[in-house]
Design a protein around this motif. Structure first.
Motif, PDB file in Angstrom:
ATOM      1  N   GLU A   1       0.869  -1.186   0.000  1.00 24.23           N
ATOM      2  CA  GLU A   1       0.000   0.000   0.000  1.00 24.23           C
ATOM      3  C   GLU A   1       0.907   1.239   0.000  1.00 24.23           C
ATOM      4  N   ALA A   2       0.398   2.363  -0.535  1.00 28.58           N
ATOM      5  CA  ALA A   2       1.214   3.581  -0.625  1.00 28.58           C
ATOM      6  C   ALA A   2       1.741   4.043   0.740  1.00 28.58           C
ATOM      7  N   PRO A   3       0.920   4.033   1.805  1.00 30.44           N
ATOM      8  CA  PRO A   3       1.436   4.514   3.101  1.00 30.44           C
ATOM      9  C   PRO A   3       2.604   3.673   3.604  1.00 30.44           C
ATOM     10  N   VAL A   4       2.577   2.361   3.309  1.00 30.43           N
ATOM     11  CA  VAL A   4       3.683   1.497   3.718  1.00 30.43           C
ATOM     12  C   VAL A   4       4.904   1.808   2.868  1.00 30.43           C
ATOM     13  N   ALA A   5       4.682   1.908   1.538  1.00 30.39           N
ATOM     14  CA  ALA A   5       5.789   2.165   0.617  1.00 30.39           C
ATOM     15  C   ALA A   5       6.498   3.461   0.970  1.00 30.39           C
ATOM     16  N   ALA A   6       5.718   4.455   1.480  1.00 35.69           N
ATOM     17  CA  ALA A   6       6.308   5.756   1.786  1.00 35.69           C
ATOM     18  C   ALA A   6       7.250   5.671   2.981  1.00 35.69           C
ATOM     19  N   ARG A   7       7.126   4.612   3.776  1.00 39.14           N
ATOM     20  CA  ARG A   7       7.903   4.584   5.020  1.00 39.14           C
ATOM     21  C   ARG A   7       8.999   3.520   5.041  1.00 39.14           C
ATOM     22  N   ILE A   8       9.117   2.716   3.983  1.00 41.23           N
ATOM     23  CA  ILE A   8       9.990   1.541   4.097  1.00 41.23           C
ATOM     24  C   ILE A   8      11.455   1.882   4.299  1.00 41.23           C
ATOM     25  N   PHE A   9      11.886   3.108   3.903  1.00 40.97           N
ATOM     26  CA  PHE A   9      13.295   3.442   4.093  1.00 40.97           C
ATOM     27  C   PHE A   9      13.553   4.048   5.472  1.00 40.97           C
ATOM     28  N   GLU A  10      12.475   4.320   6.238  1.00 47.07           N
ATOM     29  CA  GLU A  10      12.652   4.888   7.586  1.00 47.07           C
ATOM     30  C   GLU A  10      13.312   3.863   8.494  1.00 47.07           C
ATOM     31  N   PRO A  11      14.202   4.364   9.363  1.00 45.38           N
ATOM     32  CA  PRO A  11      14.830   3.432  10.304  1.00 45.38           C
ATOM     33  C   PRO A  11      13.768   2.778  11.188  1.00 45.38           C
ATOM     34  N   PHE A  12      13.915   1.515  11.455  1.00 47.95           N
ATOM     35  CA  PHE A  12      13.077   0.744  12.384  1.00 47.95           C
ATOM     36  C   PHE A  12      11.653   0.520  11.892  1.00 47.95           C
ATOM     37  N   PHE A  13      11.362   0.909  10.642  1.00 48.12           N
ATOM     38  CA  PHE A  13      10.043   0.593  10.120  1.00 48.12           C
ATOM     39  C   PHE A  13      10.090  -0.833   9.574  1.00 48.12           C
ATOM     40  N   THR A  14       9.185  -1.667  10.015  1.00 45.86           N
ATOM     41  CA  THR A  14       9.157  -3.040   9.507  1.00 45.86           C
ATOM     42  C   THR A  14       7.719  -3.548   9.491  1.00 45.86           C
ATOM     43  N   THR A  15       7.413  -4.384   8.511  1.00 45.76           N
ATOM     44  CA  THR A  15       6.083  -4.994   8.460  1.00 45.76           C
ATOM     45  C   THR A  15       6.163  -6.425   8.969  1.00 45.76           C
ATOM     46  N   ARG A  16       7.388  -6.835   9.301  1.00 45.31           N
ATOM     47  CA  ARG A  16       7.533  -8.212   9.775  1.00 45.31           C
ATOM     48  C   ARG A  16       7.269  -8.280  11.267  1.00 45.31           C
ATOM     49  N   GLU A  17       7.058  -9.513  11.719  1.00 53.66           N
ATOM     50  CA  GLU A  17       6.803  -9.711  13.149  1.00 53.66           C
ATOM     51  C   GLU A  17       8.006  -9.237  13.949  1.00 53.66           C
ATOM     52  N   VAL A  18       7.738  -8.938  15.207  1.00 47.67           N
ATOM     53  CA  VAL A  18       8.824  -8.538  16.100  1.00 47.67           C
ATOM     54  C   VAL A  18       9.843  -9.665  16.155  1.00 47.67           C
ATOM     55  N   GLY A  19      11.129  -9.317  16.005  1.00 47.63           N
ATOM     56  CA  GLY A  19      12.174 -10.325  16.101  1.00 47.63           C
ATOM     57  C   GLY A  19      12.590 -10.875  14.747  1.00 47.63           C
ATOM     58  N   ARG A  20      11.729 -10.603  13.702  1.00 45.36           N
ATOM     59  CA  ARG A  20      12.063 -11.153  12.381  1.00 45.36           C
ATOM     60  C   ARG A  20      12.808 -10.154  11.513  1.00 45.36           C
ATOM     61  N   GLY A  21      12.845  -8.909  11.919  1.00 47.53           N
ATOM     62  CA  GLY A  21      13.577  -7.927  11.131  1.00 47.53           C
ATOM     63  C   GLY A  21      13.807  -6.705  12.002  1.00 47.53           C
ATOM     64  N   THR A  22      14.950  -6.058  11.827  1.00 45.43           N
ATOM     65  CA  THR A  22      15.234  -4.890  12.654  1.00 45.43           C
ATOM     66  C   THR A  22      14.579  -3.649  12.092  1.00 45.43           C
ATOM     67  N   GLY A  23      14.121  -3.710  10.826  1.00 50.92           N
ATOM     68  CA  GLY A  23      13.596  -2.505  10.194  1.00 50.92           C
ATOM     69  C   GLY A  23      14.711  -1.600   9.722  1.00 50.92           C
ATOM     70  N   LEU A  24      15.918  -2.149   9.620  1.00 51.75           N
ATOM     71  CA  LEU A  24      17.041  -1.321   9.197  1.00 51.75           C
ATOM     72  C   LEU A  24      17.603  -1.734   7.843  1.00 51.75           C
ATOM     73  N   GLY A  25      17.153  -2.894   7.296  1.00 55.74           N
ATOM     74  CA  GLY A  25      17.725  -3.420   6.055  1.00 55.74           C
ATOM     75  C   GLY A  25      17.722  -2.397   4.933  1.00 55.74           C
ATOM     76  N   LEU A  26      16.532  -1.822   4.646  1.00 56.87           N
ATOM     77  CA  LEU A  26      16.435  -0.865   3.543  1.00 56.87           C
ATOM     78  C   LEU A  26      17.096   0.456   3.901  1.00 56.87           C
ATOM     79  N   THR A  27      17.133   0.777   5.200  1.00 56.45           N
ATOM     80  CA  THR A  27      17.822   1.997   5.614  1.00 56.45           C
ATOM     81  C   THR A  27      19.308   1.872   5.298  1.00 56.45           C
ATOM     82  N   VAL A  28      19.863   0.728   5.651  1.00 56.32           N
ATOM     83  CA  VAL A  28      21.283   0.479   5.356  1.00 56.32           C
ATOM     84  C   VAL A  28      21.504   0.540   3.842  1.00 56.32           C
ATOM     85  N   ALA A  29      20.612  -0.114   3.098  1.00 56.27           N
ATOM     86  CA  ALA A  29      20.741  -0.125   1.639  1.00 56.27           C
ATOM     87  C   ALA A  29      20.733   1.296   1.077  1.00 56.27           C
ATOM     88  N   ARG A  30      19.770   2.105   1.564  1.00 60.38           N
ATOM     89  CA  ARG A  30      19.672   3.473   1.065  1.00 60.38           C
ATOM     90  C   ARG A  30      20.943   4.258   1.393  1.00 60.38           C
TER      91      ARG A  30
END
Lengths: 222, 399
Positions: free
Chosen positions: B342-371
């Motif tokens: 969804e657009a609201p999710v897509a708009a935030r995926i590069f934000e640090p600690f934003f993740t759609t995965r369950e707690v413990g399955r991702g730090t929410g930093l992968g795309l931040t590091v990539a960017r």
């Protein structure tokens, strides 16, 4: 404390009528001027007023001379009631020997009464008076108007206070003398303790009160 | 307590009451009314104006029942009228003096009060200033702590993806090592059989009979096959190790000139072993010019995007990795046929600690590091996605 001058045999007692705007302080003084029959009675000094409202103070001097030769002067002041004149109120209140707090009995004046009384306590403390020890009588004025608090209500609200409660209608003169007589009784007790008025000058409480008010019975002027 | 001798309500002496009035003019007026013996004296008998002749009649002047002085002159009936006039004058003067003094007292009290309020306000302002200064310092300290923690997490995220990679790769390497080991033990058996054959020959046995009797034709063929397979397996291990080397310099980055297609090839090779049956990994590599970059870091970006894409498609779908040169930029595109965002999710995926995965399955930093890595190369990364239409990440790097 009262001004006692041994050399010129003079005791000056300052009494202040304090209360919210237009509660009837000046009217109290005017009725006393009419009703009191002391040995000595001066004219009311009414200072410049604006639309019937006191700007500085009113002053009614009363007095008598005791058999001992002591001149006892009562100086009855009113304060300006309007909120803006607090500094003037405080200056008039300073050095007071006794206070009549004039409250407006009308139901819609309860808040004004409360604020004014609160300020009286503050001003007393600021001008060096011990408010707990200050002779004070509370007069609920304007009993002649409709929609006033009943006496029961007033007594209920003031039941935790130790001050004498008086009810008056200054416009008709009812209760005006009684209020002052009550205050004078309290004031006498303190002055007698300080200056031995009874033993040294032969002034007992009744003589003290009569000296200010005269023996004439209270009467309505209207 | 205020000195009773200085208040507005003090007793005024006659001299004080007459202050500001011309005594000469008063004397002249009095003598006009009361003749040459007219005079005014205070309570102690001191003459204030006019003549004080002992013989003239006198009238006492009172203020609030207290004699403050006396008036003398003749005739007696005029003396009384003149006294009334002087009383009025004294009354007016007293009224004026009382108001003046009261006004002064009130103004002084107001002024004191204002000064007090002013001092309080200044103190309060100072308190707030101090607080503000401290606040900045405290916020600074907290920010430093948070930044420190974030940096740790950030580094942890980098290492976590390497860790995942290592786990996948270990599996990849184990497989060929397994069959090479098994081939070698078979080869061991074959060598023993050759030893026996040699012993028979030395004992004078018929060579052909002995060869056939031991089915050595088959063994020889199988031996060749076994060596070929093992060589292939070792080559595979060597290739994986070579691919892995691309990630070896993550912590000690050195710039190198590379062809990004080689990097993409290695990254694809590394994940290819973990791709489920129903998923196709498609590659469309265009001609690319050499690029000066930190290959280890970029490999991490591609690995990250590729892992995300594989996770998005789940067990079935296509993941397409493509590259091309367009208008002076190298474009690397990693697209999947997953559910999209969804657009609201897509708009935030590069934000640090934003993740759609369950707690413990991702730090929410992968795309931040990539960017961050792509930006450090002067490029940028963007996503185009819609619910149900998959997602395509494009990395743009200036040549």
């Amino acid at each position: 404390m009262a001004e006692y001058d041994e050399d010129s045999k003079r005791l000056t007692v300052k009494l202040v009528y304090y209360g919210p705007a237009q509660c009837g302080k000046t009217t109290n003084l005017m009725r006393l001027h009419d009703l009191a029959r002391p040995a000595m009675k001066g004219e009311i000094m009414t200072l410049e007023t604006q639309h019937d409202r006191t700007l500085f103070f009113d002053l009614l001097p009363l007095g008598f001379r005791a058999a001992s030769g002591l001149l006892v002067r009562f100086r009855l002041f009113t304060v300006p009631g309007q909120v803006a004149h607090n500094a003037t109120r405080k200056a008039v209140l300073s050095r007071a020997d006794g206070v009549v707090f004039v409250a407006d009995s009308q139901r819609n004046q309860t808040v004004n009464n409360g604020e004014s009384f609160q300020q009286l306590a503050e001003n007393a403390a600021r001008s060096g008076l011990d408010f707990e020890q200050l002779p004070l009588v509370v007069q609920f004025n304007k009993r002649d108007l409709p929609d006033v608090l009943s006496e029961e209500e007033v007594r209920q609200r003031w039941r935790h206070a130790n001050w004498p409660l008086m009810f008056a209608s200054a416009l008709t003169g009812v209760g005006v003398r009684a209020t002052l007589a009550t205050l004078l009784g309290v004031v006498f007790a303190r002055l007698d303790g300080a200056y031995d008025l009874a033993s040294r000058h032969g002034i007992d409480q009744a003589a003290f009160v009569d000296g200010a008010l005269g023996g004439v019975a209270e009467e309505a002027v209207r | 307590m205020t000195d009773p001798g200085s208040g507005f309500d003090r007793d005024f002496a006659l001299r004080e009451l007459l202050q500001g009035i011309s005594l000469d003019a008063l004397a002249s007026a009095l003598s006009g009314l009361l003749g040459p013996q007219a005079g005014l004296s205070d309570a102690r008998g001191e003459t204030l104006c006019g003549e004080a002749r002992g013989t003239a009649p006198t009238a006492s002047l009172y203020v609030e029942f207290e004699a403050v002085g006396s008036l003398s002159g003749a005739p007696a009936e005029r003396l009384n009228a003149t006294k009334q006039l002087v009383d009025l004058l004294l009354d007016a003067r007293r009224r004026y003096l009382m108001v003046c003094d009261l006004h002064t007292e009130a103004i002084a009290a107001d002024y004191l009060e204002l000064q007090k309020r002013h001092a309080e306000l200044q103190a309060s302002e100072q308190r707030y200033r101090n607080l503000t200064a401290q606040l900045e310092q405290r916020v600074g300290e907290q920010v430093a702590i948070i930044e420190g923690k974030q940096r740790q997490l950030y580094e942890a995220e980098k290492l976590a993806s390497i860790g995942q990679l290592a786990a996948g790769v270990a599996h990849e390497i184990n497989n060929p090592i397994g069959f090479v080991r098994s081939n070698l033990s078979t080869a061991q058996g074959y060598v023993e059989r050759l030893d026996e054959f040699a012993a028979l020959l030395r004992g004078g046995a018929n060579a052909v009979q002995a060869w056939d009797g031991r089915d050595l034709d088959f063994m020889l063929e199988d031996f060749k096959e076994l060596l070929r397979e093992s060589t292939e397996g070792i080559d595979r291990v060597a290739r994986i190790v070579k691919d892995l080397k691309g990630f070896s310099s993550v912590d000690r980055p050195d710039e190198e000139v590379v062809n990004l297609n080689d990097n993409l090839e290695s990254v694809c090779a590394l994940v290819s072993g973990q791709i489920p049956q129903g998923v196709a990994l498609l590659r469309h590599f265009g001609e690319l010019p050499p690029l000066l970059c930190l290959p280890g870091h970029l490999n991490q970006v591609f690995l990250n995007l590729l892992n995300n894409a594989l996770q998005a498609v789940g067990g079935k779908g296509d993941v397409t990795v493509s590259s091309e040169l367009r208008e002076g930029e190298i474009l690397v595109r990693i697209a999947d046929t997953g559910p999209g965002m969804e657009a609201p999710v897509a708009a935030r995926i590069f934000e640090p600690f934003f993740t759609t995965r369950e707690v413990g399955r991702g730090t929410g930093l992968g795309l931040t590091v990539a960017r961050d890595i792509v930006q450090a190369h002067g490029g940028h990364i963007e996503v185009s996605t819609a619910p149900g239409a998959g997602a395509a990440f494009t990395v743009r790097l200036p040549v």
